[in-house]
Design an enzyme around this catalytic site. Sequence first.
Site, mmCIF file in Angstrom:
data_model
loop_
_atom_site.group_PDB
_atom_site.id
_atom_site.type_symbol
_atom_site.label_atom_id
_atom_site.label_comp_id
_atom_site.label_asym_id
_atom_site.label_seq_id
_atom_site.Cartn_x
_atom_site.Cartn_y
_atom_site.Cartn_z
ATOM 1 N N ASN A 57 0.827 -1.212 0.000
ATOM 2 C CA ASN A 57 0.000 0.000 0.000
ATOM 3 C C ASN A 57 0.861 1.261 0.000
ATOM 4 O OD1 ASN A 57 -2.528 -1.414 0.142
ATOM 5 N ND2 ASN A 57 -2.012 -1.874 2.255
ATOM 6 N N ARG A 62 7.909 6.910 -2.361
ATOM 7 C CA ARG A 62 7.915 6.766 -0.899
ATOM 8 C C ARG A 62 8.701 5.518 -0.473
ATOM 9 N NH1 ARG A 62 4.746 5.278 3.453
ATOM 10 N NH2 ARG A 62 5.061 6.701 5.188
ATOM 11 N N ARG A 99 3.703 -0.745 8.831
ATOM 12 C CA ARG A 99 4.673 -1.745 8.389
ATOM 13 C C ARG A 99 5.793 -1.971 9.398
ATOM 14 N NH1 ARG A 99 3.610 2.133 5.159
ATOM 15 N NH2 ARG A 99 2.260 1.799 3.374
ATOM 16 N N LYS A 141 1.132 -12.229 -2.016
ATOM 17 C CA LYS A 141 1.851 -11.429 -3.024
ATOM 18 C C LYS A 141 3.285 -11.153 -2.591
ATOM 19 C CE LYS A 141 2.171 -7.244 -5.610
ATOM 20 N NZ LYS A 141 2.381 -5.876 -5.302
ATOM 21 N N ASP A 160 -0.611 -9.015 -8.839
ATOM 22 C CA ASP A 160 -1.081 -7.704 -8.401
ATOM 23 C C ASP A 160 -2.310 -7.362 -9.232
ATOM 24 O OD1 ASP A 160 -0.121 -7.037 -10.902
ATOM 25 O OD2 ASP A 160 1.115 -5.386 -10.221
#
Length: 195
Positions: A57, A62, A99, A141, A160
């Site tokens: 996400n 980033r 995370r 994934k 994905d």
Amino acid sequence: FLFFWKDYFDLDTDYAHLKKIYSSDKTLKSACEYAGGIRLLRQDTWETLISFIISQNNNIPRIKGIIENMCNMFGGFPTAEKLSLCTENDIAPLRTGFRAKYILDAANAVNEGRVVLSDLKTLPIEDARNSLMSIKGVGPKVAECVLLYGCYRIEAFPVDVWIKRVMAEYYPDGLPENTLSSAGIAQQYLFHYMR
């Protein structure tokens, strides 16, 4: 060159042969013609694991920023041992958000030997997947990505949103049988072509 780049760029794999196999399928043939120079990068397993945990996400700028800040914070990409000594507060400046707990669980799992990265390259693929998915935050994934890019398990097949569309539109019954042993490489051609 021979020590690092030859392996990293997968120069020993006969991509011409694979493209010939894939070209028996109309869609894969078009994908190979469109993106003929694609190669699978053979990345470090630990770095791949942490990078794909960070990627969840997230967007590419980033992700790159977090990894760069992590390397700056630790004087290079941190080992599992170094990260296992950290708390969420210690790595809060990296701004990894939710995370952080996944990164630390991965570090602890590897450091404590619950997940043995070198074994992922030789375990039966289902066992390797399950080992990775025993880490908090690692789902199918991320596990497939680590197996493909970090372990060179070319039968791994990351899915994905783009690949879901490809499978729904062109392969509702699955990829052609002759591609399954190298489905991860076929996926690279399909991904680039469809995007």
